[in-house]
Enzyme design. Structure first.
Site, short mmCIF file in Angstrom:
data_model
loop_
_atom_site.label_atom_id
_atom_site.label_comp_id
_atom_site.label_asym_id
_atom_site.label_seq_id
_atom_site.Cartn_x
_atom_site.Cartn_y
_atom_site.Cartn_z
N GLY A 1 -123.51 8.59 -40.38
CA GLY A 1 -123.25 7.16 -40.24
C GLY A 1 -122.84 6.59 -41.58
N VAL A 2 -122.48 5.32 -41.59
CA VAL A 2 -122.06 4.71 -42.85
C VAL A 2 -123.27 4.13 -43.57
CG1 VAL A 2 -119.76 4.18 -42.01
CG2 VAL A 2 -121.58 2.48 -41.76
N GLY A 3 -123.07 3.80 -44.84
CA GLY A 3 -124.12 3.13 -45.58
C GLY A 3 -124.62 3.96 -46.74
N SER A 4 -125.63 3.44 -47.39
CA SER A 4 -126.03 4.05 -48.65
C SER A 4 -126.86 5.32 -48.46
CB SER A 4 -126.75 3.04 -49.54
OG SER A 4 -127.65 2.28 -48.81
N VAL A 5 -127.58 5.44 -47.35
CA VAL A 5 -128.27 6.71 -47.11
C VAL A 5 -127.25 7.82 -46.94
CG1 VAL A 5 -129.69 8.03 -45.50
CG2 VAL A 5 -130.38 5.72 -46.14
N GLU B 1 -116.91 10.23 -37.90
CA GLU B 1 -116.06 9.12 -37.49
C GLU B 1 -115.58 8.27 -38.67
OE1 GLU B 1 -118.58 7.07 -34.65
OE2 GLU B 1 -119.58 5.94 -36.23
N ASN C 1 -125.75 -4.38 -35.31
CA ASN C 1 -124.34 -3.98 -35.24
C ASN C 1 -124.02 -3.42 -33.86
OD1 ASN C 1 -123.95 -4.63 -37.99
ND2 ASN C 1 -124.73 -2.63 -38.60
#
Lengths: 502, 502
Positions: A269-273, A294, A384
């Site tokens: 998934g997106v984001g800082s993790v 994706e 989201n």
């Protein structure tokens, strides 16, 4: 000027007279229509025409409402501007914009939160009202009137196929060198669908353009606008710890012989993790990594740059503004290493299961039995959406969910007795990770999972209360999945009343 | 006698000396082992050896515990007898037996309730402790020591491949004419998996036997025992109404051009609603129907007999005792019309999505937003398990869940504000049906779904209370999915306290 444009970007002379201003193109969009927009994440979406439409709507006092279908999230030029103008009645399948989120949660917009791979099928199968107008950002239009996509594919091919009319935004800001990165393959509807011939993330199976045809193209707007991609968030210490636990888990899988040093195709998934994990992989002993995902973010570009990863299949390029700028100077390097596919393929259960994708996604909260909430704050408020997390999680080889163990300065425990909304069930969640550690749930009964999740993942401040709930529940209810139903959601209710779960 | 047996059922002379009594074969099973049993539903499972083991354990005072892996449920000779003998420590992936259910819910047995198609992968990928001994019911053993399965395939191929030793029960009760009905195809683990070459329910892609080899066969027990299949439950008036609503819905899909008169391959869970639907189809205008399912029951045999359906792909034949008797006299007729596959294929997401299966499954309860509980009574007590419902629902063309709108003489509403356990989320449940009517949820936001489900599906006795909850929740919470969290599960809690949700 026209000559150069014609040669490079609009390769059919007869289409030149369809070039109009954004305001004129926006006139094609009428009240009650369904609009399908190109792109996926703030990448490859139309900008000028949506902005013009929003301006027009704000100045008009006539009722004007449309339904908006996209690939996933789009930039503020669409979701933000249209939400602000109050013209969206229905929205699917995903969003991440603050303004539209506010109107979704105030009840003004009907939001359908869908598995992204299924959104294509809902369009193709006629399960939802048909797309009237598709607005598509393109690099160029071919001699036959087909569209060369830019940096985000999403559901564009499905929208164009179904739309009566297509508005094309030719974005001169997007380097023509991107041409050839896209691999467009569409599926037939059952009973005529064939096996999807992908057996490796790097397989190219389609064509570099989206079929459209000159007749459908109702207007062409030439723009010069960069994607509003998200800035890179700093990786916190806790996110770094989560990343370390995930890499530790993967190393143990290699040691146990269940994975090799090449792992299996990675999704994140997106984001800082996600960025933390991929930065961690850059420094790991793994090699020849592949991605089947994706969204490609900064860290995945670095992974390719470093040679640790050899290929990335995605439906979108969504690096930070700085990383995007850098990427655009290295397109030739990345062109052999990145494949942009329609989201029906990037997120396809058939391919994900066949390739054995390792799916790494983030959660809002998890419960002690392994159910995951990815979408709703306190059960009601949409954050989201589920996005592609379900496509990858249900079909992945290994499925990992992570979250920091507390939120709101410790007032919220991310591990709760009962999640306030379920997006991923106990049946498909394999590994749960917080900064405290990880819990490998494979082959465990709900009771066994509860002990492991509480001990390994819950924040120490909440461990005693969680274990107390579990113990008392075990005394009063049936013991497959012990619960005290009038207390199960009390942690959330308490937070709503007092501002803390403590 | 030995000659005939040799010729027909044990086709390798060197295996004849491995014929032993069930008690001797049971000696091969040691404390702490993992046992993999053939079959799926009460069909094709071993009987004599499990019964002998249970007897032995009951007489012994030594501690004796094993883990039991199966395809799905098995007959009372395994789950019932072993639960009664107290020898099961862990059980997966599914069960339907009253005695084992009792021990699961008392906490004595750790039960892992899994997506059936994934259970094969958990074995193959080494995610769960390996199978030590496989016990397999077979029609016959080939010259090369391979096993011709009987009437239920399940995970047998995976168990045999992994087991150190295999005990074969040659069941003379099963007609040899069944040979050839099975089509065994196994998948390689990623990254070496290939596309599964099924594009029609009738495609045969494998071999008629399960690979084993003479060396692995540690004991052969010759039996003459019929499957304890379930008697046919009468179809109630309400179930007939549910069936009518489903057929009405399918007719409307045909009228809308989203399906043809041939529909798409049908899947259905077991039980009387399923039987009612298929009996209804027998009398419908549909033609040339196909089935891609996990269990063939009485009504599906009738559908094939009547010519309405032309082919059924399944992993198990599980008709009632009467229908089984009739079936066994008509095997030649059915042999061209039924294909028995491993459950990894019958329930395979890749194939289900490609073929576009219409998935019809039953629910314990549903909530007003479209989440479905298929497994837990009042959130804690395991009923049977999720079985294949998730495999089919997440990947089907159309996914339908049905339940009678009330239970316990009206004391329980099957439509509740918040389900007490989630097995199928709002993201994948398309149509909800009760005897009151159906709600087509495709393309609806949670709010739109709530109104439709309450109006079309809830029992009139509960409609006002459900609408009252929804209305009050809409006033106090964010409006994507309105909830009052300290009231959301209060209907269940009230039932637990007062014996009624009213």
């Amino acid at each position: 000027m026209v000559d150069k444009l014609l040669k490079e970007r609009i390769r059919s002379e007869k289409l030149l007279d369809r070039i109009v201003g954004a305001e004129d193109a926006a006139e094609l969009i009428k009240d009650g229509m369904v609009i399908g927009a190109s792109g996926f994440t703030p990448s490859g979406y139309p900008k000028a025409v949506p902005l013009a439409l929003a301006e027009k709507a704000k100045k008009s006092d006539k009722p004007f409402k449309i339904s908006l279908y996209t690939g996933a999230s789009v930039g503020a030029e669409v979701d933000g501007a249209w939400a602000e103008a109050g013209i969206i009645s229905k929205r699917l399948p995903y969003q991440t914009n603050a303004k539209i989120r506010e109107k979704i949660n105030s009840g003004e917009i009907e939001y359908v939160d869908m598995h992204l791979s299924q959104s294509t099928q809902y369009v193709n199968y006629g399960f939802i009202p048909k797309v009237d107008v598709a607005i598509v950002e393109a690099l160029a239009i071919t001699e036959d009137g087909h569209l060369i996509p830019t940096s985000g594919i999403g559901n564009t091919a499905a929208f164009v196929a179904q739309a009566d009319r297509v508005i094309v935004e030719i974005n001169k800001k997007k380097p023509l060198e991107l041409e050839g990165m896209a691999d467009i393959y569409t599926t037939k509807a059952p009973p005529n669908r064939e096996p999807i011939p992908i057996t490796h993330p790097g397989d190219r199976i389609g064509v570099p353009y989206i079929e459209c045809g000159a007749d459908k193209i109702a207007a062409i707007v030439v723009t010069d606008l960069q994607d509003s991609t998200r800035p890179l968030a700093a990786v916190s210490e806790k996110e770094k710890q989560i990343s370390n636990h995930i890499i530790d888990f993967l190393n143990k899988e290699v040691a146990a012989g269940r994975l090799t040093k090449e792992l299996l195709p990675l999704q994140s998934g997106v984001g800082s993790v996600a960025n933390a994990v991929f930065y961690g992989l850059c420094e790991s002993d793994f090699s020849n990594l592949t991605c089947y995902t994706e969204v490609v973010q900064d860290s995945m570009l670095d992974l390719l740059r470093s040679g640790k990863a050899v290929i990335a299949s995605t439906t979108s390029l969504s690096p930070s503004p700085e990383a995007l700028e850098k990427f655009e100077q290295e397109i030739e390097f990345f062109k052999e290493k990145i494949i942009l596919r329609p989201q029906e393929l990037s997120n396809n259960p058939e391919v994900i299961r066949r390739l054995g994708v390792i799916a790494i996604n983030t959660a809002i909260e998890m419960d002690i039995y392994g159910n995951v909430n990815s979408t709703h704050i306190m059960g009601s408020k949409m954050m989201n959406g589920i996005g592609g997390s379900g496509d990858f999680t249900r079909n992945g080889y290994i499925t990992i969910f992570s979250t920091v163990s507390t939120a709101k300065d410790g007032a919220i425990s991310s591990i709760v007795p009962f999640v306030s909304h379920v997006d991923h069930t106990e049946h498909e969640v394999m590994v749960i990770v917080t900064e405290q550690g990880y819990a490998d749930l494979r082959g465990l009964s709900p009771k066994e999972r509860a002990i492991k999740i509480i001990e390994n993942c819950a924040h120490p401040d909440y461990r005693t209360a969680l274990m107390d709930y579990y113990t008392r529940a075990s005394e009063v209810s049936a013991k497959q999945t012990p619960h005290i139903l009038d207390e199960a959601l009390s942690w959330h209710a308490k937070f709503q009343k007092t501002g803390s779960m403590k």
